[in-house]
Design a protein around this motif. Structure first.
Motif, mmCIF file in Angstrom:
data_model
loop_
_atom_site.group_PDB
_atom_site.id
_atom_site.type_symbol
_atom_site.label_atom_id
_atom_site.label_comp_id
_atom_site.label_asym_id
_atom_site.label_seq_id
_atom_site.Cartn_x
_atom_site.Cartn_y
_atom_site.Cartn_z
ATOM 1 N N GLU A 138 -11.267 12.392 2.622
ATOM 2 C CA GLU A 138 -11.303 12.152 4.060
ATOM 3 C C GLU A 138 -11.425 10.658 4.345
ATOM 4 O O GLU A 138 -10.819 10.127 5.277
ATOM 5 N N ALA A 139 -12.242 9.994 3.512
ATOM 6 C CA ALA A 139 -12.406 8.549 3.672
ATOM 7 C C ALA A 139 -11.098 7.811 3.404
ATOM 8 O O ALA A 139 -10.772 6.837 4.098
ATOM 9 N N TYR A 140 -10.349 8.275 2.399
ATOM 10 C CA TYR A 140 -9.036 7.679 2.133
ATOM 11 C C TYR A 140 -8.125 7.825 3.351
ATOM 12 O O TYR A 140 -7.454 6.870 3.775
ATOM 13 N N MET A 141 -8.100 9.051 3.905
ATOM 14 C CA MET A 141 -7.211 9.328 5.034
ATOM 15 C C MET A 141 -7.601 8.490 6.246
ATOM 16 O O MET A 141 -6.727 8.037 7.003
ATOM 17 N N ALA A 142 -8.902 8.285 6.437
ATOM 18 C CA ALA A 142 -9.357 7.527 7.590
ATOM 19 C C ALA A 142 -8.926 6.070 7.527
ATOM 20 O O ALA A 142 -8.846 5.394 8.562
ATOM 21 N N GLN A 143 -8.636 5.606 6.326
ATOM 22 C CA GLN A 143 -8.257 4.209 6.153
ATOM 23 C C GLN A 143 -6.743 4.012 6.126
ATOM 24 O O GLN A 143 -6.262 2.875 5.985
ATOM 25 N N ASN A 144 -5.976 5.094 6.217
ATOM 26 C CA ASN A 144 -4.511 4.981 6.211
ATOM 27 C C ASN A 144 -3.988 4.471 7.556
ATOM 28 O O ASN A 144 -4.626 4.628 8.582
#
Length: 356
Positions: free
Chosen positions: A350-356
């Motif tokens: 989720e953290a990865y996706m939030a930074q996309n």
């Protein structure tokens, strides 16, 4: 022998040592502290366990405005092995001690679920899972229920990742382990891993590993690079394989009565101090391994990082260890650990996706 008899025997043997240590400090003026705690760790003062203990001491003494005093005893000054130290902790002769899963296995063998090979895929996932109450909480409750005295305060790291390290043969796949005499700690799950890959596990006490490598009693070991360099094993170890089969979790225990005897505000300071300890012991192995790997290479050592395909072969070869563990100890603690890992992987995604 009954537990009470063992505890009496341990207490009788331990008190003279503690008295001698106290006498040696007699010339030091006593601090006006309301509460005093002895921390014991079996490693030396160059280890991250010591760094963490120093940070804990500094934090709680400062934040309590001197109401808490912490004494640090390194290198087994007050007790010489995990069994002895755990008994001393339960008797409140010492108040804080840290163990690996192997060191705790006599009291709680199921804790070896944390050593299921490759159960932690990365540093970030391991650190998240081992600081996750869905895993830490049940372990804390289980040990309090079993012992009445041992409270888990935090889980840090001691030495980074366990990797295969050998004297004469580079390991690139699990097939390369076949026939090798590999040193392990006296832990069934560690031995099962070597057996699963066709090797010959040999339990050797830590102080005897250097000589065992020198004489050929063992042809390799399973350790982190900082431990290898710190103990000069690189004089015999020439190959490292970064398979990362085990994250060296370090559990820090406190005598529950000692914690609960303090008022709530000081209990919270102690808990916060242990969280600071966790951060230090987690970070220090990463920092120290940079120089350690450079020194290993400079001394003629070779470091090999398995490809994704080869890493998958290691994971496949290790699957029987999980099955063995479940058959031996049940599935509860494996599933508890795996669920914490899955939860962390999801939150990190989720953290990865939030930074996309």
């Amino acid at each position: 022998m009954k537990n009470t008899d063992l505890l009496k025997k341990t207490t009788a043997a331990f008190v003279p040592t503690l008295m001698a240590a106290s006498l040696s400090l007699a010339a030091i003026p006593a601090l006006a502290a309301d509460y005093e705690f002895n921390i014991v760790h079996l490693s030396n003062t160059s280890d991250e366990d010591y760094d963490g203990a120093v940070v804990l001491k500094d934090y709680v003494e400062a934040q309590s405005n001197g109401r808490i005093q912490v004494n640090i005893y390194s290198g087994g000054q007050l007790c010489g092995n995990p069994t002895e130290c755990i008994e001393a902790l339960q008797a409140n002769l010492i108040q804080v001690f840290n163990t690996t899963t192997g060191g705790l296995s006599n009291v709680f063998p199921e804790i070896q679920a944390l050593d299921i090979p490759y159960i932690f895929p990365t540093d970030r996932v391991a650190e998240c899972a081992l600081n996750n109450e869905m895993l830490v909480g049940p372990i804390r409750k289980e040990l309090l229920d079993r012992t009445g005295t041992m409270r888990l305060m935090t889980i840090g790291n001691t030495g980074g990742w366990r990797n295969f390290a050998t004297t004469n043969k580079q390991i690139k796949t699990p097939a390369d382990v076949k026939g090798l005499k590999i040193r392990t700690i006296n832990s069934p799950i560690q031995m099962q891993l070597v057996k699963a890959m066709g090797g010959s596990p040999t339990a050797v006490p830590w102080p005897e590993v250097y000589t065992s490598l020198a004489t050929g009693l063992v042809e390799g070991t399973k350790n982190g690079i900082t431990d290898i360099m710190g103990m000069k094993f690189n004089e015999h170890i020439k190959y490292m394989t970064l398979d990362g089969h085990g994250y060296m979790a370090s559990m820090w225990w406190m005598n529950n009565d000692s914690l609960k005897d303090m008022p709530e505000d000081l209990q919270h300071i102690m808990m916060d101090g242990f969280d600071a300890l966790r951060e230090v012991t987690t970070v220090m192995p990463k920092r120290r391994q940079i120089e350690a790997y450079n020194e290993f290479k400079a001394s003629g050592g070779t470091v090999y990082a398995p490809t994704a395909e080869e890493k998958a072969q290691f994971q496949e070869a290790a699957k029987p260890v999980r099955a063995w563990f479940v058959n031996e100890y049940g599935a509860k603690w494996v599933e508890t650990t795996e669920n914490a890992v899955k939860s962390c992987e999801a939150s990190i995604d989720e953290a990865y996706m939030a930074q996309n």
